[in-house]
Scaffold this motif. Sequence first.
Motif, PDB file in Angstrom:
ATOM      1  N   UNK A  20      13.759 -55.908  19.712  1.00 49.71           N
ATOM      2  CA  UNK A  20      15.136 -55.441  19.920  1.00 49.71           C
ATOM      3  C   UNK A  20      15.543 -54.401  18.887  1.00 49.71           C
ATOM      4  N   UNK A  21      14.636 -54.015  18.007  1.00 46.09           N
ATOM      5  CA  UNK A  21      14.840 -52.936  17.045  1.00 46.09           C
ATOM      6  C   UNK A  21      16.060 -53.158  16.151  1.00 46.09           C
ATOM      7  N   UNK A  22      16.339 -54.418  15.866  1.00 44.73           N
ATOM      8  CA  UNK A  22      17.381 -54.720  14.895  1.00 44.73           C
ATOM      9  C   UNK A  22      16.806 -54.609  13.484  1.00 44.73           C
ATOM     10  N   UNK A  23      17.562 -53.980  12.610  1.00 44.66           N
ATOM     11  CA  UNK A  23      17.127 -53.779  11.239  1.00 44.66           C
ATOM     12  C   UNK A  23      18.010 -52.764  10.561  1.00 44.66           C
ATOM     13  N   UNK A  24      17.802 -52.582   9.296  1.00 48.14           N
ATOM     14  CA  UNK A  24      18.632 -51.669   8.518  1.00 48.14           C
ATOM     15  C   UNK A  24      18.402 -50.223   8.937  1.00 48.14           C
TER      16      UNK A  24
END
Length: 285
Positions: free
Chosen positions: A35-39
């Motif tokens: 889901x490409x969640x990240x900083x």
Amino acid sequence: MPSIAGPFLALSFFLATVSAAIPSLSGYNVVWSDDFNGAQGVGVDSSKWVQKVGPTGANGELEVYTSGTGNVHLSGDGQLYIIPTLSGGTWHSGRLESNAAWFAPTGGAMILQSELWVPDFAGSPAKFGGLWPAFWTKGNNYRSSGVPWPRCGEWDIFEVTDKLGNQNQGTLHFEDASGANNGAFNKRVTYATGQYHTWAFKVDLRNSDWTKQALTWYLDGVEFYKVTGAMIGTFEQWVQLAWNDYYIILNVAVGGDYPGYPTSQTVSGYDSSMRVRYVAVYKTV
């Protein structure tokens, strides 16, 4: 265009989610996703993706794929950015390939799905000339045992260029009996540009008769192309296309014999990026 019947109606991303961004599909389990969640600005998860480096030598393309986060990074709000850039007369870009590969279960089905955004190619504007964003796959035996292209097989789920305007072309590539590339199975679909859309590809082996098994493309939950075993016509080629494992590729190519070369008007940077909210692989329960 025919609508998807039965459980696959759950394709819409407005339905309940498995996680923050991954839709659930009735009758399917998520077997892999990102889901490409990240900083903001960080790189992708290296346990899921390998970031290719260097020129590919394919199609006469100009881009040099880079490591690091200059051309591939997370947005900080649940998106992946793949950004083509021009620096010192050289086009650089990003190409991700999944570490894993997947095949449809015998007697079952598999879906590869992604929600993504690309620049507004409607009207073939010169500022996007030569850009070629894509969501596609190759047969895993290409990298696992050196089986050459096109014998390994290829599913082009989403690929657009300024030459196509606001149309995506779904395509199969495989080796025919003479050893040549067969790319004749393809179809275009018009989409509303400048928006996120969900693109999906289903491998359906639920019919025991291989001639009635199918590969199907979808735009926002609506079928726009289907190829059956009977259409391919040869069992060996169908096995190559539908029974082997495939890995996912996300990239933005620049230039080449197709779709043509960028010009001084081609835009470098974020305006030319491909943006991805998620990628997921589903298999029947």
